[in-house]
Write a protein that holds these residues in place. Structure first.
Motif, PDB file in Angstrom:
ATOM      1  N   ALA A 142       0.828  -1.201   0.000  1.00 60.09           N
ATOM      2  CA  ALA A 142       0.000   0.000   0.000  1.00 60.09           C
ATOM      3  C   ALA A 142       0.865   1.254   0.000  1.00 60.09           C
ATOM      4  O   ALA A 142       0.589   2.218  -0.728  1.00 60.09           O
ATOM      5  CB  ALA A 142      -0.931  -0.005   1.212  1.00 60.09           C
ATOM      6  N   LEU A 143       1.928   1.264   0.802  1.00 59.62           N
ATOM      7  CA  LEU A 143       2.817   2.426   0.836  1.00 59.62           C
ATOM      8  C   LEU A 143       3.527   2.619  -0.499  1.00 59.62           C
ATOM      9  O   LEU A 143       3.731   3.754  -0.946  1.00 59.62           O
ATOM     10  CB  LEU A 143       3.844   2.259   1.962  1.00 59.62           C
ATOM     11  N   LEU A 149       0.560   6.598  -7.561  1.00 64.24           N
ATOM     12  CA  LEU A 149      -0.783   7.014  -7.943  1.00 64.24           C
ATOM     13  C   LEU A 149      -0.821   8.500  -8.273  1.00 64.24           C
ATOM     14  O   LEU A 149      -0.057   9.287  -7.704  1.00 64.24           O
ATOM     15  CB  LEU A 149      -1.765   6.725  -6.806  1.00 64.24           C
ATOM     16  N   PRO A 150      -1.734   8.926  -9.137  1.00 59.76           N
ATOM     17  CA  PRO A 150      -1.952  10.364  -9.357  1.00 59.76           C
ATOM     18  C   PRO A 150      -2.430  11.022  -8.063  1.00 59.76           C
ATOM     19  O   PRO A 150      -2.933  10.343  -7.153  1.00 59.76           O
ATOM     20  CB  PRO A 150      -3.047  10.397 -10.439  1.00 59.76           C
ATOM     21  N   PRO A 151      -2.309  12.335  -7.954  1.00 55.18           N
ATOM     22  CA  PRO A 151      -2.560  13.022  -6.678  1.00 55.18           C
ATOM     23  C   PRO A 151      -3.914  12.732  -6.038  1.00 55.18           C
ATOM     24  O   PRO A 151      -3.977  12.473  -4.833  1.00 55.18           O
ATOM     25  CB  PRO A 151      -2.426  14.497  -7.053  1.00 55.18           C
ATOM     26  N   VAL A 152      -5.008  12.770  -6.802  1.00 54.21           N
ATOM     27  CA  VAL A 152      -6.329  12.566  -6.206  1.00 54.21           C
ATOM     28  C   VAL A 152      -6.466  11.152  -5.654  1.00 54.21           C
ATOM     29  O   VAL A 152      -6.946  10.942  -4.539  1.00 54.21           O
ATOM     30  CB  VAL A 152      -7.437  12.865  -7.233  1.00 54.21           C
ATOM     31  N   ARG A 153      -6.041  10.183  -6.410  1.00 54.01           N
ATOM     32  CA  ARG A 153      -6.117   8.791  -5.963  1.00 54.01           C
ATOM     33  C   ARG A 153      -5.162   8.568  -4.789  1.00 54.01           C
ATOM     34  O   ARG A 153      -5.491   7.853  -3.836  1.00 54.01           O
ATOM     35  CB  ARG A 153      -5.774   7.851  -7.115  1.00 54.01           C
ATOM     36  N   ARG A 154      -3.987   9.159  -4.885  1.00 61.62           N
ATOM     37  CA  ARG A 154      -3.011   9.008  -3.798  1.00 61.62           C
ATOM     38  C   ARG A 154      -3.574   9.534  -2.488  1.00 61.62           C
ATOM     39  O   ARG A 154      -3.385   8.939  -1.426  1.00 61.62           O
ATOM     40  CB  ARG A 154      -1.722   9.743  -4.147  1.00 61.62           C
ATOM     41  N   ARG A 187      -8.923  -3.445  -0.240  1.00 56.20           N
ATOM     42  CA  ARG A 187      -9.967  -2.978  -1.145  1.00 56.20           C
ATOM     43  C   ARG A 187      -9.659  -1.573  -1.662  1.00 56.20           C
ATOM     44  O   ARG A 187      -9.933  -1.264  -2.828  1.00 56.20           O
ATOM     45  CB  ARG A 187     -11.325  -2.997  -0.439  1.00 56.20           C
ATOM     46  N   ASN A 188      -9.107  -0.728  -0.817  1.00 56.22           N
ATOM     47  CA  ASN A 188      -8.743   0.607  -1.273  1.00 56.22           C
ATOM     48  C   ASN A 188      -7.590   0.554  -2.257  1.00 56.22           C
ATOM     49  O   ASN A 188      -7.555   1.329  -3.221  1.00 56.22           O
ATOM     50  CB  ASN A 188      -8.407   1.496  -0.078  1.00 56.22           C
ATOM     51  N   MET A 189      -6.638  -0.350  -2.043  1.00 58.21           N
ATOM     52  CA  MET A 189      -5.562  -0.514  -3.017  1.00 58.21           C
ATOM     53  C   MET A 189      -6.134  -0.917  -4.368  1.00 58.21           C
ATOM     54  O   MET A 189      -5.747  -0.372  -5.420  1.00 58.21           O
ATOM     55  CB  MET A 189      -4.569  -1.565  -2.530  1.00 58.21           C
TER      56      MET A 189
END
Length: 524
Positions: A142-143, A149-154, A187-189
């Motif tokens: 996850a880290l 990831l792009p900023p919003v997803r990150r 699930r978030n990943m």
């Protein structure tokens, strides 16, 4: 009546005010992610009814009321690591280090991080080495994913890893919580790597699982405990063909329960309204009891009753661990374990329904006692939630249409279960409110010429109020509308010349009932 900011009304300008602080969760399509990462929309007929916690109307934060936002808490260095403990040498002032001056060593405790907690749990044999290794691998993945990831997803995935880190730092990342915590992380990943961006309150699911998730900006996607158990009860009501789906869902949810309050509970793992995770809800827990009772009805497997008996624990335990608030008459069951002063009547009534259903199926004396204790308190406070024209969500706050219909249904259910006159009469009152037009009365009949003044009116239920003030020669000097709460309110009039003006007030309530009244305004 809720006090709202001053509204200055300009002729011809429509002013829109949020109708209610409470929130609505509408039955909406579910976005389902397949094993290949592709997402498709599914109309799930088993979803519906307000969620817990519920997303606000037209707000981008976790809650519109108070303007609070849940964001990233407790800053964590990039990569998820905290500085390691260091030793520092200090000598007496003025004395150079040497054989006659002994350096004093200060030992800093090892920072409590997710890897440290997993290692401790494995050493204590609270979890297996295999579980610790697997969860550590998920954490590091996850880290690593955050950085790509792009900023919003990150930002959404980072919010989730911060939640996990904070649980570890506060000593709340226990062996019992690991299954839900790392399922949430996984699930978030999956979603933020493959799935589309989401709108507030969007329900999502994953192929091969019946669990329901919901998107909360600033907290990623979170397990919707109430929604999942509500879906289980929907499977039961749908009939025999869907009963296997009921037991399959319950078999997924039971392992996610954690020891709490001397029993088992299903927790929420994200911040909400100033409460830190993990927290619990009486409404969600009672809906779980109902689902467990239904699973037993269709399978006769005693595991569902034994799980339900353990799930009574938080309904006997005071906050913040549990949701039982003792009163002079009985027990008030709380919607949020961290908010003992918050009294939400629909959640209270649903808790009673779940307790009664489980008590009827299991014969459990504790469930029967808890129902009687809650029933006494609910009957005592229910009249204060009936304004005579509409229901209140909590003291001083009107229900929106969905919650008014929801609490009406709960009261009808309790009326059928208990034949209690108060439940039956209040259900009838609330049903009548759905077809009764609002009452609006003009209170200001005269004002001074060439002065700013208020056109005061009184309203008996939440409604959209329109006003037209027409000058003697037929020109409209005020023409606007706004969503208003029951009670006394006013429009700010422009400076008017002397004469007699025609006033038309109209009100359309949340159910679409309409009333208009005509009057005059004398400008002296």
């Amino acid at each position: 009546m809720l006090r709202r900011p001053l509204r200055v009304v300009v002729p011809g300008l429509a002013v829109v005010v949020l109708l209610s602080l409470c929130a609505v969760a509408r039955a909406a399509p579910v976005l389902v992610m397949g094993h290949d990462g592709r997402v498709h929309r599914v109309e799930n007929r088993f979803l519906g009814g307000p969620a817990d916690p519920a997303p606000p109307v037209g707000a981008a934060s976790l809650r519109a009321a108070g303007g609070r936002r849940v964001g990233v808490a407790s800053p964590r260095p990039a990569g998820g690591r905290l500085p390691s403990g260091r030793t520092a040498q200090r000598t007496r002032a003025g004395a150079p280090p040497g054989p006659r001056s002994r350096a004093r060593v200060r030992h800093h405790p090892t920072p409590v991080t997710v890897p440290v907690v997993l290692a401790r749990l494995a050493r204590a044999r609270a979890i297996s080495t295999q579980t610790a290794t697997l969860d550590l691998r998920r954490w590091r993945a996850a880290l690593a994913e955050e950085r790509h990831l792009p900023p919003v997803r990150r930002a959404q995935l980072t919010a989730v890893t911060v939640i996990v880190h904070d649980l570890a730092a506060r000593g709340a990342l226990t062996a019992g919580r690991l299954p839900e915590v790392f399922l949430m992380l996984e699930r978030n990943m999956q979603w933020w790597w493959h799935g589309p961006l989401l709108s507030y309150g969007q329900r999502v699911a994953f192929a091969g699982s019946a669990l329901e998730w919901e998107y909360y900006p600033g907290a990623g996607i979170q397990l919707q405990v109430l929604g999942t158990f509500g879906e289980a009860n929907g499977f039961y009501e749908a009939g025999r063909a869907d009963w296997p789906r009921l037991t399959a869902l319950m078999n997924e949810m039971i392992p996610l329960a954690v020891p709490r309050g001397g029993g088992l509970a299903w927790e929420y793992l994200f911040p909400w309204e100033g409460g830190s995770p993990p927290w619990v809800s009486a409404m969600a827990q009672a809906t779980a009891l109902e689902a467990l009772a239904n699973a037993y009805r269709v399978s006769h497997d005693p595991i569902y009753l034994s799980t339900g008996e353990q799930a009574l624990g938080i309904l006997e335990t005071p906050p913040p661990v549990g949701v039982a608030q003792t009163t002079a008459l009985g027990t008030r069951f709380l919607q949020y374990s961290f908010a003992p002063q918050t009294d939400i009547i629909n959640a209270f009534l649903q808790t009673l329904i779940g307790l009664d259903d489980f008590a009827q199926v299991s014969g459990d004396v504790t469930a029967q006692r808890l129902f009687r204790s809650g029933d006494a308190q609910a009957q005592a406070e229910l009249p204060s939630f009936n304004t005579g024209a509409w229901s209140l969500y909590q003291p001083g706050e009107s229900d929106d249409l969905s919650y008014h219909q929801l609490v009406t249904g709960f009261l009808q259910t309790l009326c059928g279960l208990t034949r209690t006159p108060l439940y039956c009469a209040t259900a009838q009152d609330f049903s009548a409110d759905l077809t009764t037009p609002p009452t609006i009365v003009q209170r200001t009949l005269s004002v001074r010429a060439r002065h700013l003044a208020h056109l005061v009116f009184r309203l008996d239920k939440p409604a959209r109020v329109g006003v037209i003030v027409t000058a003697p020669r037929g020109r409209d000097v005020l023409y606007t509308s706004a969503d208003c709460q029951p009670g006394t309110d006013y429009w700010i009039l422009p400076k008017l010349a002397r004469g007699t003006y025609a006033v038309t007030l109209s009100a359309t309530d949340l159910a679409g009932n309409y009333r208009t009244v005509s009057g005059t305004l004398r400008v002296r």
